[in-house]
Design an enzyme around this catalytic site. Structure first.
Site, PDB file in Angstrom:
ATOM      1  N   GLU A 242      -6.907   5.021   7.373  1.00  0.00           N
ATOM      2  CA  GLU A 242      -6.623   6.435   7.069  1.00  0.00           C
ATOM      3  C   GLU A 242      -7.811   7.076   6.356  1.00  0.00           C
ATOM      4  O   GLU A 242      -8.112   8.250   6.557  1.00  0.00           O
ATOM      5  CB  GLU A 242      -5.326   6.547   6.243  1.00  0.00           C
ATOM      6  CG  GLU A 242      -4.103   6.313   7.130  1.00  0.00           C
ATOM      7  CD  GLU A 242      -2.915   5.701   6.427  1.00  0.00           C
ATOM      8  OE1 GLU A 242      -2.845   5.732   5.187  1.00  0.00           O
ATOM      9  OE2 GLU A 242      -2.044   5.158   7.141  1.00  0.00           O
TER      10      GLU A 242
ATOM     11  N   LYS B  73       0.248   4.287  -0.425  1.00  0.00           N
ATOM     12  CA  LYS B  73      -0.352   5.519   0.128  1.00  0.00           C
ATOM     13  C   LYS B  73      -0.026   6.715  -0.783  1.00  0.00           C
ATOM     14  O   LYS B  73       0.061   6.539  -1.987  1.00  0.00           O
ATOM     15  CB  LYS B  73       0.113   5.724   1.571  1.00  0.00           C
ATOM     16  CG  LYS B  73      -0.065   4.451   2.412  1.00  0.00           C
ATOM     17  CD  LYS B  73       0.086   4.648   3.877  1.00  0.00           C
ATOM     18  CE  LYS B  73      -0.132   3.327   4.592  1.00  0.00           C
ATOM     19  NZ  LYS B  73      -0.113   3.437   6.034  1.00  0.00           N
TER      20      LYS B  73
ATOM     21  N   SER C 142       2.961  -1.972  10.320  1.00  0.00           N
ATOM     22  CA  SER C 142       4.401  -2.047  10.595  1.00  0.00           C
ATOM     23  C   SER C 142       4.993  -3.433  10.357  1.00  0.00           C
ATOM     24  O   SER C 142       5.932  -3.848  11.030  1.00  0.00           O
ATOM     25  CB  SER C 142       4.714  -1.561  12.018  1.00  0.00           C
ATOM     26  OG  SER C 142       4.326  -0.197  12.168  1.00  0.00           O
TER      27      SER C 142
ATOM     28  N   GLU D 110      -5.868  -4.652  10.349  1.00  0.00           N
ATOM     29  CA  GLU D 110      -4.860  -3.626  10.585  1.00  0.00           C
ATOM     30  C   GLU D 110      -5.170  -2.848  11.861  1.00  0.00           C
ATOM     31  O   GLU D 110      -5.973  -1.901  11.831  1.00  0.00           O
ATOM     32  CB  GLU D 110      -4.815  -2.652   9.398  1.00  0.00           C
ATOM     33  CG  GLU D 110      -4.424  -3.309   8.106  1.00  0.00           C
ATOM     34  CD  GLU D 110      -3.725  -2.324   7.172  1.00  0.00           C
ATOM     35  OE1 GLU D 110      -2.633  -2.641   6.712  1.00  0.00           O
ATOM     36  OE2 GLU D 110      -4.265  -1.229   6.933  1.00  0.00           O
TER      37      GLU D 110
ATOM     38  N   ASN E 193       0.884  -1.168   0.000  1.00  0.00           N
ATOM     39  CA  ASN E 193       0.000   0.000   0.000  1.00  0.00           C
ATOM     40  C   ASN E 193       0.922   1.218   0.000  1.00  0.00           C
ATOM     41  O   ASN E 193       1.470   1.587   1.026  1.00  0.00           O
ATOM     42  CB  ASN E 193      -0.886  -0.022   1.253  1.00  0.00           C
ATOM     43  CG  ASN E 193      -1.728   1.243   1.390  1.00  0.00           C
ATOM     44  OD1 ASN E 193      -1.820   2.041   0.456  1.00  0.00           O
ATOM     45  ND2 ASN E 193      -2.345   1.427   2.548  1.00  0.00           N
TER      46      ASN E 193
ATOM     47  N   HIS F 251      -9.630   1.490   4.388  1.00  0.00           N
ATOM     48  CA  HIS F 251      -8.370   1.675   5.117  1.00  0.00           C
ATOM     49  C   HIS F 251      -8.592   2.656   6.271  1.00  0.00           C
ATOM     50  O   HIS F 251      -9.351   3.610   6.133  1.00  0.00           O
ATOM     51  CB  HIS F 251      -7.277   2.189   4.177  1.00  0.00           C
ATOM     52  CG  HIS F 251      -5.932   2.149   4.820  1.00  0.00           C
ATOM     53  ND1 HIS F 251      -5.500   3.140   5.657  1.00  0.00           N
ATOM     54  CD2 HIS F 251      -4.957   1.223   4.784  1.00  0.00           C
ATOM     55  CE1 HIS F 251      -4.289   2.822   6.107  1.00  0.00           C
ATOM     56  NE2 HIS F 251      -3.941   1.662   5.590  1.00  0.00           N
TER      57      HIS F 251
ATOM     58  N   GLY G 165       2.126   2.466  10.612  1.00  0.00           N
ATOM     59  CA  GLY G 165       3.111   3.533  10.448  1.00  0.00           C
ATOM     60  C   GLY G 165       3.772   3.974  11.739  1.00  0.00           C
ATOM     61  O   GLY G 165       4.462   4.987  11.780  1.00  0.00           O
TER      62      GLY G 165
HETATM   63  P1  PGA Z   1       2.553   0.365   7.572  1.00  0.00           P
HETATM   64  O1  PGA Z   1       1.131   0.565   6.871  1.00  0.00           O
HETATM   65  O2  PGA Z   1       3.112  -0.945   7.074  1.00  0.00           O
HETATM   66  O3  PGA Z   1       3.378   1.551   7.140  1.00  0.00           O
HETATM   67  O4  PGA Z   1       2.323   0.342   9.040  1.00  0.00           O
HETATM   68  C1  PGA Z   1       0.265  -0.512   6.691  1.00  0.00           C
HETATM   69  C2  PGA Z   1      -1.017  -0.037   6.046  1.00  0.00           C
HETATM   70  O5  PGA Z   1      -1.476   1.066   6.378  1.00  0.00           O
HETATM   71  O6  PGA Z   1      -1.609  -0.732   5.204  1.00  0.00           O
END
Ligand code: PGA
Length: 252
Positions: A96, A11, A212, A166, A9, A94, A172
């Site tokens: 976000e 982003k 992460s 998630e 992903n 997601h 993140g």
């Molecule tokens: P990350 O993001 O691996 O940077 O924690 C995962 C995601 O948001 O899908």
């Protein structure tokens, strides 16, 4: 047997020229993968990425889409636009999008139905906030998100759904869920699917962990029985790191 899937992903990262560079580096590194490999990219990168991955085992994904076919929805993209751009997968719900762009379980459900009707494969994201975990409602919350997102989705359509667990506190932040925590909630999601669609569907559905996941911790997470893959943010932006995770899924 469930085929593992590792999806990146990206982003809001990578311009088209940067995207071309990243997937070009990735192609030789993952060419022998035993798992499905997907890169979900910003829409402006679709053309560049499609060109590079043509004839390879890497599949293209989008990071969101709208549920309407067309119309006055400034800034949005429809399923047909994604399909014609070579997109096979779409991330929906997601955290976000839920946190910063007002998405709700109900609008996620609309997107899921529209994506499936258009023949896209859906990566449906669910997960709890830190406060939910501290209040002891993780299992209920994740079950609820899953249930609403899949309302009116048929058993046949479910075959094109992947669920990504998630935990929001792990995205993140560098704070990964432990392998046990990840497995536990993935198992809750699987039993939610069992209650909705039966045992066969529950056994067949692919459930990823995301938050992460990186080259160092991927093998342990992916070795868990209910973790069938990963949705990778930060570590998907570096071809060698992403390739190590793909390799870990191949072995897991
Ligand atoms: P990350 O993001 O691996 O940077 O924690 C995962 C995601 O948001 O899908």
């Amino acid at each position: 047997m469930r085929k593992p899937i590792i999806a990146g992903n990206w982003k809001m990262n990578k311009t088209p020229s940067e995207a071309r560079e990243l997937v070009s580096a990735l192609v030789p590194l993952v060419k022998d993968a035993a798992c499905d490999v997907v890169v979900c990219t910003p829409a402006v990168d679709f053309a560049a990425v499609s060109e590079v991955i043509k004839g390879t085992n890497i599949k293209l994904g989008a990071e969101n889409m709208h549920w309407k076919e067309s119309g006055a929805y400034t800034g949005e993209l429809s399923a047909a636009m994604l399909k014609e751009s070579g997109v096979e997968y779409v991330i929906l719900g997601h955290s976000e999008r839920r946190q910063y762009f007002g998405e709700t379980d109900v609008t996620v459900n609309k997107r899921v139905k529209a994506a499936l009707a258009a023949g896209l494969k859906v990566i449906l994201c669910v997960g709890e906030m830190l406060a939910d975990r501290e209040n002891g409602v993780t299992d209920e919350l994740v079950a609820l998100q899953t249930k609403i997102a899949l309302k009116d989705v048929s058993a046949g359509e479910l075959k094109n759904v992947i669920i990504a667990y998630e935990p929001v506190w792990a995205i993140g932040t560098g704070k990964t869920a432990t392998a046990e925590q990840a497995n536990e909630v993935c198992a809750v999601i699987r039993s939610t699917i069992k209650a909705l669609y039966g045992a066969e569907a529950a056994e067949g559905i692919t459930i990823q962990y995301g938050g992460s996941m990186n080259a160092k911790n991927a093998a342990e997470l992916l070795a868990q029985p209910d973790v069938d893959g990963g949705l990778i943010g930060g570590a998907s932006l570096k071809a060698p790191d992403f390739a190590v995770i793909v390799d870990a899924a191949t072995k897991g």
